[in-house]
Design a protein around this motif. Structure first.
Motif, short mmCIF file in Angstrom:
data_model
loop_
_atom_site.label_atom_id
_atom_site.label_comp_id
_atom_site.label_asym_id
_atom_site.label_seq_id
_atom_site.Cartn_x
_atom_site.Cartn_y
_atom_site.Cartn_z
N VAL A 1 0.84 -1.20 0.00
CA VAL A 1 0.00 0.00 0.00
C VAL A 1 0.87 1.25 0.00
N VAL B 1 -10.70 3.92 -3.33
CA VAL B 1 -10.70 2.80 -2.39
C VAL B 1 -12.00 2.02 -2.59
N GLU C 1 -14.53 -1.06 -1.69
CA GLU C 1 -14.89 -2.01 -0.65
C GLU C 1 -15.87 -3.06 -1.20
N LEU D 1 -6.98 1.20 -4.42
CA LEU D 1 -6.82 0.22 -3.36
C LEU D 1 -8.09 -0.60 -3.27
N SER E 1 -10.35 -3.70 -1.22
CA SER E 1 -10.51 -4.54 -0.03
C SER E 1 -10.28 -6.00 -0.44
N LEU F 1 -5.69 -4.11 -0.07
CA LEU F 1 -5.44 -3.79 1.33
C LEU F 1 -5.26 -5.11 2.09
N GLU G 1 -5.50 -5.69 5.18
CA GLU G 1 -6.49 -5.78 6.25
C GLU G 1 -7.63 -4.81 5.97
N TRP G 2 -8.85 -5.29 6.11
CA TRP G 2 -10.01 -4.42 5.93
C TRP G 2 -10.14 -3.47 7.12
N ALA H 1 -8.21 0.19 7.67
CA ALA H 1 -7.65 0.69 6.43
C ALA H 1 -7.85 2.19 6.25
N GLU I 1 -5.70 4.41 8.54
CA GLU I 1 -4.31 4.39 8.09
C GLU I 1 -4.11 5.35 6.92
N TRP J 1 -16.89 1.41 7.75
CA TRP J 1 -16.13 2.33 6.91
C TRP J 1 -16.83 3.68 6.80
#
Length: 272
Positions: free
Chosen positions: A111, A123, A125, A149, A151, A178, A180-181, A184, A187, A232
């Motif tokens: 990442v 991003v 998901e 990015l 998930s 990613l 880890e979900w 995220a 971060e 999220w």
């Protein structure tokens, strides 16, 4: 120079990479096991090679050789020549774009590598439809986004259908999954991005307002059915919506991505 090999038997084991392309589960198994992906059509094949991916082999009817003669001249990978009828028998569909290539995958970057120097990141998901993933990549690349990015449960951008819909944008736009979900989005916020969830939440503001004055944006898009998860949505720095006329409350995620990417890029350019 690629070795041209004429094939007359649909069960020839050398065609294993191309067999039964319509069976998604079988393709996932084969591609995961052998670390390959398939590109379809002259433009997409070219863009894959321009992106630095090494070919395993090519498959095409003889009449398509001339259009890719420069590509074939620059590789030692075999090129299997077969009739269009036989190609359809092998692949399970009409290869109307003329050519297929099997290429080696590369290890996904971290990442940190993908977002290094980026100002705008998509991003995704749990977007599970390959067509939607490909369309989002194409919109992001067209509107000048820097990276994507995904998930862990998102569809594979290198599945043949995704690549085809993206017109090869998956080879030009840096992306990774990613690891880890959970955590995220915080971060990304810690890395200097303002995370903006595209959602119908009550506190969502028009996206034009949400992106004003920002230097780095991570635009978050959710799955085709339920949208972005509650976690999220809560962890995003801001929640935004595309304003619409009464009676229509949402767009398909691929269409929404094009609108949101355009508005975000325009805002970032004015903020610079």
């Amino acid at each position: 120079m690629a070795e041209l090999i004429e094939i007359t038997d649909p069960d020839d084991p050398r065609l294993a990479d191309y067999r039964d392309l319509r069976d998604v589960q079988l393709r996932r198994l084969l591609e995961a096991e052998h670390g390959l992906f398939l590109a379809e059509g002259e433009k997409v094949v070219r863009r894959a090679l321009e992106g630095g991916f090494a070919p395993r082999s090519f498959l095409m009817a003889e009449r398509w050789l001339e259009g890719l003669d420069d590509v074939l001249a620059g590789t030692d990978a075999p090129c299997y020549i077969l009739s269009e009828k036989l190609a359809e028998q092998v692949t399970g569909f009409h290869v109307h774009r003329g050519a297929l290539a099997s290429l080696h995958r590369r290890p996904l970057p971290s990442v940190a590598e993908v977002i290094d120097g980026a100002r705008s990141v998509l991003v995704l998901e749990d977007i599970v439809d390959h067509t939607n993933v490909g369309a989002i990549f194409r919109s992001g690349a067209a509107m000048g986004f820097d990276a994507v990015l995904l998930s862990p449960r998102c569809a594979d951008p290198f599945y043949r259908r995704s690549i085809k819909v993206a017109m090869g944008a998956v080879f030009a736009l840096p992306w990774t999954r990613l690891p880890e979900w959970r955590g995220a989005l915080p971060e990304l916020s810690a890395a200097g991005f303002t995370t903006i969830a595209l959602t119908l939440a009550d506190d969502a503001v028009p996206i034009e307002d949400a992106v004003q004055g920002l230097e780095k944006v991570a635009l978050v898009l959710g799955s085709e059915g339920p949208g972005i998860s509650p976690r999220w949505q809560a962890e995003a720095d801001r929640r935004a919506v595309i304003p619409m006329r009464e009676g229509i409350d949402s767009l398909n995620v691929a269409a929404a991505s094009a609108v949101a990417c355009y508005l975000t890029t325009r805002a970032l350019e004015s903020n610079a």
